[in-house]
Design an enzyme around this catalytic site. Sequence first.
Site, PDB file in Angstrom:
ATOM      1  N   CYS A 103      16.908  21.403 -68.091  1.00  0.00           N
ATOM      2  CA  CYS A 103      17.014  22.071 -69.336  1.00  0.00           C
ATOM      3  C   CYS A 103      15.790  22.700 -69.725  1.00  0.00           C
ATOM      4  O   CYS A 103      14.707  21.764 -69.744  1.00  0.00           O
ATOM      5  CB  CYS A 103      17.359  21.183 -70.367  1.00  0.00           C
ATOM      6  SG  CYS A 103      17.520  21.851 -72.087  1.00  0.00           S
ATOM      7  N   ASN A 156       5.410  24.696 -35.110  1.00  0.00           N
ATOM      8  CA  ASN A 156       5.807  25.918 -35.699  1.00  0.00           C
ATOM      9  C   ASN A 156       6.092  26.891 -34.632  1.00  0.00           C
ATOM     10  O   ASN A 156       5.795  26.623 -33.529  1.00  0.00           O
ATOM     11  CB  ASN A 156       4.742  26.726 -36.516  1.00  0.00           C
ATOM     12  CG  ASN A 156       5.317  27.467 -37.640  1.00  0.00           C
ATOM     13  OD1 ASN A 156       6.309  27.600 -37.699  1.00  0.00           O
ATOM     14  ND2 ASN A 156       4.527  27.903 -38.809  1.00  0.00           N
ATOM     15  N   LEU A 157       7.008  27.665 -34.866  1.00  0.00           N
ATOM     16  CA  LEU A 157       7.507  28.692 -34.102  1.00  0.00           C
ATOM     17  C   LEU A 157       6.207  29.669 -33.581  1.00  0.00           C
ATOM     18  O   LEU A 157       6.390  30.110 -32.312  1.00  0.00           O
ATOM     19  CB  LEU A 157       8.619  29.786 -34.661  1.00  0.00           C
ATOM     20  CG  LEU A 157       9.388  30.384 -33.937  1.00  0.00           C
ATOM     21  CD1 LEU A 157      10.260  29.578 -32.898  1.00  0.00           C
ATOM     22  CD2 LEU A 157      10.820  31.219 -34.758  1.00  0.00           C
ATOM     23  N   GLN A 171       8.498  21.685 -49.115  1.00  0.00           N
ATOM     24  CA  GLN A 171       8.579  22.830 -50.031  1.00  0.00           C
ATOM     25  C   GLN A 171       9.953  23.623 -50.099  1.00  0.00           C
ATOM     26  O   GLN A 171      10.261  24.305 -50.846  1.00  0.00           O
ATOM     27  CB  GLN A 171       7.767  23.875 -49.475  1.00  0.00           C
ATOM     28  CG  GLN A 171       6.059  23.449 -49.299  1.00  0.00           C
ATOM     29  CD  GLN A 171       5.507  24.441 -48.191  1.00  0.00           C
ATOM     30  OE1 GLN A 171       5.096  25.683 -49.026  1.00  0.00           O
ATOM     31  NE2 GLN A 171       5.651  24.472 -47.112  1.00  0.00           N
ATOM     32  N   SER A 210       4.573  28.721 -43.207  1.00  0.00           N
ATOM     33  CA  SER A 210       3.651  29.603 -42.934  1.00  0.00           C
ATOM     34  C   SER A 210       2.170  29.650 -43.326  1.00  0.00           C
ATOM     35  O   SER A 210       1.228  30.577 -43.215  1.00  0.00           O
ATOM     36  CB  SER A 210       4.195  31.551 -43.193  1.00  0.00           C
ATOM     37  OG  SER A 210       4.076  31.220 -44.846  1.00  0.00           O
ATOM     38  N   ASP A 216      16.550  23.042 -50.388  1.00  0.00           N
ATOM     39  CA  ASP A 216      17.774  22.308 -49.961  1.00  0.00           C
ATOM     40  C   ASP A 216      17.541  20.772 -49.723  1.00  0.00           C
ATOM     41  O   ASP A 216      16.723  20.194 -49.716  1.00  0.00           O
ATOM     42  CB  ASP A 216      17.851  23.051 -48.662  1.00  0.00           C
ATOM     43  CG  ASP A 216      17.108  22.700 -47.545  1.00  0.00           C
ATOM     44  OD1 ASP A 216      16.782  21.430 -47.249  1.00  0.00           O
ATOM     45  OD2 ASP A 216      16.431  23.563 -46.669  1.00  0.00           O
ATOM     46  N   CYS A 274      20.742  17.965 -75.057  1.00  0.00           N
ATOM     47  CA  CYS A 274      20.389  18.677 -76.415  1.00  0.00           C
ATOM     48  C   CYS A 274      21.312  19.708 -76.695  1.00  0.00           C
ATOM     49  O   CYS A 274      21.238  20.394 -77.712  1.00  0.00           O
ATOM     50  CB  CYS A 274      18.983  18.989 -76.345  1.00  0.00           C
ATOM     51  SG  CYS A 274      18.503  20.514 -75.246  1.00  0.00           S
ATOM     52  N   HIS A 283       8.834  21.713 -54.480  1.00  0.00           N
ATOM     53  CA  HIS A 283       9.077  23.011 -55.162  1.00  0.00           C
ATOM     54  C   HIS A 283      10.568  22.776 -55.914  1.00  0.00           C
ATOM     55  O   HIS A 283      11.163  23.731 -56.085  1.00  0.00           O
ATOM     56  CB  HIS A 283       9.119  24.056 -54.193  1.00  0.00           C
ATOM     57  CG  HIS A 283       7.948  24.543 -53.496  1.00  0.00           C
ATOM     58  ND1 HIS A 283       7.533  25.398 -52.416  1.00  0.00           N
ATOM     59  CD2 HIS A 283       6.618  24.290 -54.465  1.00  0.00           C
ATOM     60  CE1 HIS A 283       6.072  25.665 -52.635  1.00  0.00           C
ATOM     61  NE2 HIS A 283       5.670  25.090 -53.555  1.00  0.00           N
TER      62      HIS A 283
HETATM   63  P1  OAD Z   1       8.030  31.137 -44.866  1.00  0.00           P
HETATM   64  O1  OAD Z   1       9.027  31.985 -44.593  1.00  0.00           O
HETATM   65  O2  OAD Z   1       6.711  31.779 -45.415  1.00  0.00           O
HETATM   66  O3  OAD Z   1       7.285  30.849 -43.424  1.00  0.00           O
HETATM   67  C1  OAD Z   1       8.358  29.938 -42.444  1.00  0.00           C
HETATM   68  C2  OAD Z   1       7.871  29.624 -41.157  1.00  0.00           C
HETATM   69  O4  OAD Z   1       8.567  28.918 -40.613  1.00  0.00           O
HETATM   70  C3  OAD Z   1       6.907  30.771 -40.276  1.00  0.00           C
HETATM   71  O5  OAD Z   1       5.717  30.221 -40.184  1.00  0.00           O
HETATM   72  C4  OAD Z   1       7.944  30.782 -39.310  1.00  0.00           C
HETATM   73  O6  OAD Z   1       7.060  30.982 -38.060  1.00  0.00           O
HETATM   74  C5  OAD Z   1       8.360  29.399 -38.942  1.00  0.00           C
HETATM   75  N1  OAD Z   1       9.910  29.409 -38.524  1.00  0.00           N
HETATM   76  C6  OAD Z   1      10.659  30.052 -38.473  1.00  0.00           C
HETATM   77  N2  OAD Z   1      11.716  29.841 -37.725  1.00  0.00           N
HETATM   78  C7  OAD Z   1      11.401  28.544 -37.183  1.00  0.00           C
HETATM   79  C8  OAD Z   1      11.900  27.436 -36.411  1.00  0.00           C
HETATM   80  N3  OAD Z   1      13.235  27.570 -36.057  1.00  0.00           N
HETATM   81  N4  OAD Z   1      11.433  26.545 -36.031  1.00  0.00           N
HETATM   82  C9  OAD Z   1      10.200  26.308 -36.641  1.00  0.00           C
HETATM   83  N5  OAD Z   1       9.335  27.218 -37.254  1.00  0.00           N
HETATM   84  C10 OAD Z   1      10.007  28.237 -37.691  1.00  0.00           C
HETATM   85  O7  OAD Z   1       8.197  29.543 -45.567  1.00  0.00           O
HETATM   86  P2  OAD Z   1       7.625  28.618 -46.385  1.00  0.00           P
HETATM   87  O8  OAD Z   1       6.040  28.543 -45.684  1.00  0.00           O
HETATM   88  O9  OAD Z   1       8.332  27.416 -46.396  1.00  0.00           O
HETATM   89  O10 OAD Z   1       8.218  28.761 -52.595  1.00  0.00           O
HETATM   90  O11 OAD Z   1       7.288  29.216 -47.646  1.00  0.00           O
HETATM   91  C11 OAD Z   1       6.447  28.477 -48.648  1.00  0.00           C
HETATM   92  C12 OAD Z   1       7.008  28.816 -50.108  1.00  0.00           C
HETATM   93  O12 OAD Z   1       7.192  30.381 -50.341  1.00  0.00           O
HETATM   94  C13 OAD Z   1       8.492  28.511 -50.296  1.00  0.00           C
HETATM   95  O13 OAD Z   1       8.689  27.073 -50.517  1.00  0.00           O
HETATM   96  C14 OAD Z   1       9.191  29.136 -51.440  1.00  0.00           C
HETATM   97  C15 OAD Z   1       8.378  30.536 -50.856  1.00  0.00           C
HETATM   98  O14 OAD Z   1       8.173  31.362 -51.851  1.00  0.00           O
HETATM   99  C16 OAD Z   1       8.501  29.058 -53.927  1.00  0.00           C
HETATM  100  O15 OAD Z   1       9.910  29.883 -54.052  1.00  0.00           O
HETATM  101  C17 OAD Z   1       7.917  28.665 -54.895  1.00  0.00           C
END
Ligand code: OAD
Length: 236
Positions: free
Chosen positions: A118, A202-203, A92, A178, A95, A140, A110
């Site tokens: 564009c 996960n953490l 997701q 998350s 980077d 374009c 994502h």
């Molecule tokens: P979140 O910020 O919602 O969740 C990050 C998760 O990583 C949490 O469950 C933390 O506990 C865990 N975490 C933090 N540090 C960690 C570490 N060092 N090792 C392991 N786990 C760790 O991020 P995402 O779930 O990626 O989408 O969010 C999903 C989507 O929501 C993103 O792609 C983005 C956002 O809105 C869009 O922008 C469309």
Amino acid sequence: MAGATPRIVILTGAGVSAESGLGTFRDVGGLWTQYDLNEVATPEGFARNPALVHDFYNARRANCRGAAPNAAHEALARLSAALPGQVTLVTQNVDDLHERGGSRDVIHMHGRLDTALCGSCGHRWPAPEMMTPDDPCPACHAPETRPDVVWFGEMPYRMDAIYRALLRADLFVAIGTSGNVYPAAGFVAEAREAGARTLELNLEPCDRHGAFDETRQGPASVVVPEWVDEVIARLT
Ligand code: OAD
């Protein structure tokens, strides 16, 4: 050996890049505690204030360029290399730390910070460091340049390929996410229904915690290499 090797689908989220210095979204101090996602991560927000949205992604692109992959990114690349053709890596994250950690063929559902899109003709090209609303499309020439990222309300990329992989998976692993944002949050249920074992790294336990057969808690830079080494020792 190849016939007996399980097919593994891995979904990563912001947690896998946290120790590289890139912020997560929903943790304390996360991006969505500092910015209104409706203003910077929706088509409507972009239509209202494209300069603000470009500023947000320009800053994230700069952060990303200054960051380096960590042991979790590198371990996942090692896993794919050890089990050729058996691992589908879906992220997701926008980077490029999986690629810089050595992974190939990563599915960026994502989108990516390092690509421009564009909004008029759909052409994609390498994103310049700083993008502005007036940048013309090189194909374009419409001044409709946007970051090649999927905003809320838009369809994530490559969903056909992802669902195909989930249906064939023997093991589904979610790392550092998350479980808040669909459709990615639903992958664990899809994989389970298709018969896969499910593992969370996960953490802290995520919102879909109950859907996983096993959870291992800890920082990605520790738990991911440990798990990868275990799998490689067992299967190769
Ligand atoms: P979140 O910020 O919602 O969740 C990050 C998760 O990583 C949490 O469950 C933390 O506990 C865990 N975490 C933090 N540090 C960690 C570490 N060092 N090792 C392991 N786990 C760790 O991020 P995402 O779930 O990626 O989408 O969010 C999903 C989507 O929501 C993103 O792609 C983005 C956002 O809105 C869009 O922008 C469309």
